[in-house]
Design a protein around this motif. Structure first.
Motif, PDB file in Angstrom:
ATOM      1  N   UNK A 131       0.820  -1.213   0.000  1.00 20.60           N
ATOM      2  CA  UNK A 131       0.000   0.000   0.000  1.00 20.60           C
ATOM      3  C   UNK A 131       0.853   1.263   0.000  1.00 20.60           C
ATOM      4  N   UNK A 132       2.160   1.096   0.084  1.00 18.45           N
ATOM      5  CA  UNK A 132       3.048   2.248  -0.112  1.00 18.45           C
ATOM      6  C   UNK A 132       3.621   2.892   1.140  1.00 18.45           C
ATOM      7  N   UNK A 133       3.566   2.205   2.299  1.00 19.43           N
ATOM      8  CA  UNK A 133       4.142   2.806   3.506  1.00 19.43           C
ATOM      9  C   UNK A 133       5.669   2.658   3.486  1.00 19.43           C
ATOM     10  N   UNK A 134       6.314   3.449   4.330  1.00 15.31           N
ATOM     11  CA  UNK A 134       7.759   3.261   4.565  1.00 15.31           C
ATOM     12  C   UNK A 134       7.898   2.742   5.992  1.00 15.31           C
ATOM     13  N   UNK A 135       8.610   1.636   6.184  1.00 17.08           N
ATOM     14  CA  UNK A 135       8.732   1.062   7.519  1.00 17.08           C
ATOM     15  C   UNK A 135       9.700   1.875   8.381  1.00 17.08           C
ATOM     16  N   UNK A 136       9.374   1.920   9.697  1.00 21.20           N
ATOM     17  CA  UNK A 136      10.251   2.622  10.640  1.00 21.20           C
ATOM     18  C   UNK A 136      11.627   1.950  10.657  1.00 21.20           C
ATOM     19  N   UNK A 137      12.664   2.754  10.867  1.00 23.13           N
ATOM     20  CA  UNK A 137      14.023   2.201  10.781  1.00 23.13           C
ATOM     21  C   UNK A 137      14.427   1.451  12.038  1.00 23.13           C
ATOM     22  N   UNK A 138      14.253   2.065  13.217  1.00 20.38           N
ATOM     23  CA  UNK A 138      14.713   1.434  14.458  1.00 20.38           C
ATOM     24  C   UNK A 138      13.618   0.607  15.098  1.00 20.38           C
ATOM     25  N   UNK A 139      13.125  -0.336  14.376  1.00 19.99           N
ATOM     26  CA  UNK A 139      12.046  -1.198  14.875  1.00 19.99           C
ATOM     27  C   UNK A 139      12.470  -2.649  14.678  1.00 19.99           C
ATOM     28  N   UNK A 140      12.274  -3.506  15.693  1.00 17.57           N
ATOM     29  CA  UNK A 140      12.745  -4.894  15.606  1.00 17.57           C
ATOM     30  C   UNK A 140      12.133  -5.692  14.458  1.00 17.57           C
ATOM     31  N   UNK A 141      10.862  -5.424  14.110  1.00 19.77           N
ATOM     32  CA  UNK A 141      10.272  -6.155  12.983  1.00 19.77           C
ATOM     33  C   UNK A 141      10.972  -5.744  11.683  1.00 19.77           C
ATOM     34  N   UNK A 142      11.265  -4.456  11.545  1.00 20.92           N
ATOM     35  CA  UNK A 142      11.963  -3.995  10.331  1.00 20.92           C
ATOM     36  C   UNK A 142      13.316  -4.695  10.205  1.00 20.92           C
ATOM     37  N   UNK A 143      13.998  -4.896  11.343  1.00 23.19           N
ATOM     38  CA  UNK A 143      15.298  -5.579  11.295  1.00 23.19           C
ATOM     39  C   UNK A 143      15.167  -7.038  10.863  1.00 23.19           C
ATOM     40  N   UNK A 144      13.965  -7.615  10.992  1.00 23.14           N
ATOM     41  CA  UNK A 144      13.759  -9.013  10.574  1.00 23.14           C
ATOM     42  C   UNK A 144      13.422  -9.123   9.089  1.00 23.14           C
ATOM     43  N   UNK A 145      13.283  -7.977   8.412  1.00 19.19           N
ATOM     44  CA  UNK A 145      12.908  -8.014   6.994  1.00 19.19           C
ATOM     45  C   UNK A 145      14.130  -8.274   6.116  1.00 19.19           C
ATOM     46  N   UNK A 146      13.943  -9.130   5.114  1.00 16.30           N
ATOM     47  CA  UNK A 146      15.012  -9.309   4.129  1.00 16.30           C
ATOM     48  C   UNK A 146      14.838  -8.306   2.994  1.00 16.30           C
ATOM     49  N   UNK A 147      13.627  -7.763   2.890  1.00 13.34           N
ATOM     50  CA  UNK A 147      13.367  -6.769   1.853  1.00 13.34           C
ATOM     51  C   UNK A 147      12.351  -5.752   2.390  1.00 13.34           C
ATOM     52  N   UNK A 148      12.840  -4.551   2.694  1.00 16.03           N
ATOM     53  CA  UNK A 148      11.949  -3.542   3.284  1.00 16.03           C
ATOM     54  C   UNK A 148      10.935  -3.009   2.274  1.00 16.03           C
ATOM     55  N   UNK A 149      11.182  -3.213   0.977  1.00 19.11           N
ATOM     56  CA  UNK A 149      10.219  -2.699  -0.002  1.00 19.11           C
ATOM     57  C   UNK A 149       9.019  -3.635  -0.136  1.00 19.11           C
ATOM     58  N   UNK A 150       9.169  -4.901   0.304  1.00 18.38           N
ATOM     59  CA  UNK A 150       8.040  -5.846   0.196  1.00 18.38           C
ATOM     60  C   UNK A 150       7.532  -6.307   1.559  1.00 18.38           C
ATOM     61  N   UNK A 151       8.286  -6.065   2.632  1.00 17.17           N
ATOM     62  CA  UNK A 151       7.882  -6.540   3.961  1.00 17.17           C
ATOM     63  C   UNK A 151       8.185  -8.016   4.195  1.00 17.17           C
ATOM     64  N   UNK A 152       8.944  -8.634   3.288  1.00 18.43           N
ATOM     65  CA  UNK A 152       9.279 -10.064   3.446  1.00 18.43           C
ATOM     66  C   UNK A 152      10.221 -10.263   4.629  1.00 18.43           C
ATOM     67  N   UNK A 153       9.892 -11.261   5.481  1.00 14.65           N
ATOM     68  CA  UNK A 153      10.719 -11.531   6.654  1.00 14.65           C
ATOM     69  C   UNK A 153      11.675 -12.689   6.393  1.00 14.65           C
ATOM     70  N   UNK A 154      12.664 -12.848   7.277  1.00 15.97           N
ATOM     71  CA  UNK A 154      13.591 -13.975   7.186  1.00 15.97           C
ATOM     72  C   UNK A 154      12.798 -15.274   7.293  1.00 15.97           C
ATOM     73  N   UNK A 155      13.014 -16.191   6.368  1.00 15.03           N
ATOM     74  CA  UNK A 155      12.166 -17.379   6.282  1.00 15.03           C
ATOM     75  C   UNK A 155      12.248 -18.261   7.529  1.00 15.03           C
ATOM     76  N   UNK A 156      13.417 -18.300   8.179  1.00 14.39           N
ATOM     77  CA  UNK A 156      13.584 -19.237   9.305  1.00 14.39           C
ATOM     78  C   UNK A 156      12.763 -18.867  10.540  1.00 14.39           C
ATOM     79  N   UNK A 157      12.253 -17.617  10.595  1.00 10.79           N
ATOM     80  CA  UNK A 157      11.497 -17.231  11.796  1.00 10.79           C
ATOM     81  C   UNK A 157       9.982 -17.328  11.610  1.00 10.79           C
ATOM     82  N   UNK A 158       9.533 -17.639  10.406  1.00  8.28           N
ATOM     83  CA  UNK A 158       8.106 -17.497  10.102  1.00  8.28           C
ATOM     84  C   UNK A 158       7.191 -18.302  11.022  1.00  8.28           C
ATOM     85  N   UNK A 159       7.639 -19.475  11.466  1.00  2.73           N
ATOM     86  CA  UNK A 159       6.767 -20.282  12.337  1.00  2.73           C
ATOM     87  C   UNK A 159       6.994 -19.986  13.817  1.00  2.73           C
TER      88      UNK A 159
END
Ligand code: SF4
Ligand code: SF4
Length: 240
Positions: A131-159
């Motif tokens: 939807x076009x948001x920009x994620x906050x920089x100093x946020x733990x969820x943002x640090x788990x993203x492999x791609x901040x433009x799509x919101x994709x997280x590291x695969x090993x943590x998904x479960x």
């Protein structure tokens, strides 16, 4: 977390203390469902076990992400903040991040008392990214993203599961309808709950530019103000 079966006397005193209902009786001992346990440490810190049968464990990655998001005594190594590991939404009066015409949108997932798997955090983050948001920089969820433009997280943590996780972002007032639409679609696809916090600077007359579009979208608003008592030194110059 684990319970030493040699010590447990099956008194059941600990059962109501687990926010994830992960402790149950198996025969004459209490046991923890490790898949549901979010490593919050509540059972241990409650101090209700008469025989000190709870044993706090240190876990390796990726399970370590559970305590990082659930145990308020654990400090996030990236942000150096305990608890949910973010001060972004709480320091806007110092950082001035939300300029006129912008709003902060935070999805607080898993609260109260439901918990959240990171695959659901990813679904909501991906919807917000689209939807076009920009994620906050100093946020733990943002640090788990492999791609901040799509919101994709590291695969090993998904479960992995946490008590809650906060996805923080910034967008324009004009983009609010697109974000709300995306979040409503994502809400229908997840197994947990989330609440939204919309942060904004007020106009001189006390109104907020985001109120009108939110009301038009039938988003119920519960106003919650913050007052700067002068403990934070503003690091930005006020707009003219
Ligand atoms: S650490 Fe938290 S989630 Fe795990 S068993 Fe104890 S209270 Fe429940
Ligand atoms: S409080 Fe301790 S002794 Fe009682 S059921 Fe729980 S683990 Fe067992």
């Amino acid at each position: 977390m684990k319970i030493d079966p040699e010590l447990c006397i099956a008194c059941e005193a600990c059962l109501p203390y687990c926010p994830m209902a992960a402790i149950s009786m198996k025969g004459d001992v209490a046991t923890i469902d490790v898949d549901e346990c979010v490593e919050c440490g509540v059972c241990f810190r409650a101090g209700v076990c008469p025989v000190d049968a709870f044993v706090e464990e240190v876990h390796e990655w990726p399970r370590s992400v559970r305590a990082a998001f659930s145990n308020p005594l654990t400090v996030h190594k990236e942000t150096r903040v305990p608890g949910r590991g973010t001060e972004e939404a709480k320091t806007t009066d110092v950082t001035g991040r939300f300029k006129r015409g912008f709003v902060g949108i935070t999805a607080e997932m898993g609260r109260p008392g439901v918990g959240v798997r990171f695959y659901d955090v990813e679904k909501v983050a991906q919807a917000m990214a689209k939807s076009g948001v920009e994620f906050a920089h100093d946020n733990p969820v943002t640090f788990l993203m492999v791609d901040k433009s799509t919101g994709k997280l590291k695969s090993e943590i998904l479960n992995e599961k946490a008590c809650s996780a906060m996805i923080e972002s910034i967008t324009t007032v004009e983009n609010i309808p697109a974000v709300i639409k995306a979040l409503r679609e994502a809400a229908a696809q997840i197994e947990t709950v989330f609440t939204l916090t919309i942060s904004t600077k007020l106009e001189a007359d006390g109104s907020a530019l985001c109120e009108k579009p939110l009301k038009k979208l039938n988003v119920p608003l519960y106003l919650n103000g913050k007052v700067n008592v002068g403990l934070g030194r503003p690091l930005f110059k006020e707009e003219s």
